[in-house]
Scaffold this motif. Sequence first.
Motif: not given
Length: 226
Positions: A84-103
């Motif tokens: 994302l914006d040339n930043d490797d966010v692979t691990e960040q995407l699996r964090q619970e607060h990101i999943g909760d926001m996405a939901s």
Amino acid sequence: MTGGAQVDGCIPVIAIDGPTASGKGTVAARVADALGWSVLDSGALYRLSALAALRRGIVDTDEQALSNIARQLDVRFQGDKVLLDNDDVTEQLRQEHIGDMASRIAPLQPLRDALLERQRAFRQAPGLVCDGRDMGTVVFPDASLKIFLIADVDARAQRRYNQLIEKGFSANLGDLLKDLKARDDRDQNRLVAPLKPADDAVVVDSSNLGIDQTVERILAHWRNKT
């Protein structure tokens, strides 16, 4: 096993829908690899939108700002990595607060509209395996094979717990179970594209199946189709 038959003259799609932590992402990637097809993790697009919104301080109720973010996402998928914006966010995407926001933002129609065509653009020869919550009901209603992958919520919580611990994140099984139940309730009862099997979907319960067994079961359904 490679390639795949053209179904009804169209590029074939295997749509795998199901609740959070049902294993659909891993299964979809394995099925796609077995067939030599491309793969779409639709949930990643919603998590990317959530991450981008959090980075910009945008709240989950600002529909216009969220849809603008979705349209302008600078995202690239490179193998197992998500940039994302040339930043490797692979691990960040699996964090619970990101999943909760996405939901929480997933039911917003402007956001869904912004992401719809981006998802459909992944349909390329020889075929596509996609996973999400509305792949077979909304995004690819003409999918060649629709799978609704379920698993007992306790089994899903344990799987998510194990994944987080293996990746070095702290986790509480009770909190994960509570969170999954809350997400299930939101996803199943939202007004826009609720989580439910398509009328012609095949329900696969992976509660007592390993990844390899689940993949083989889906491939068997595909072989029966072709």
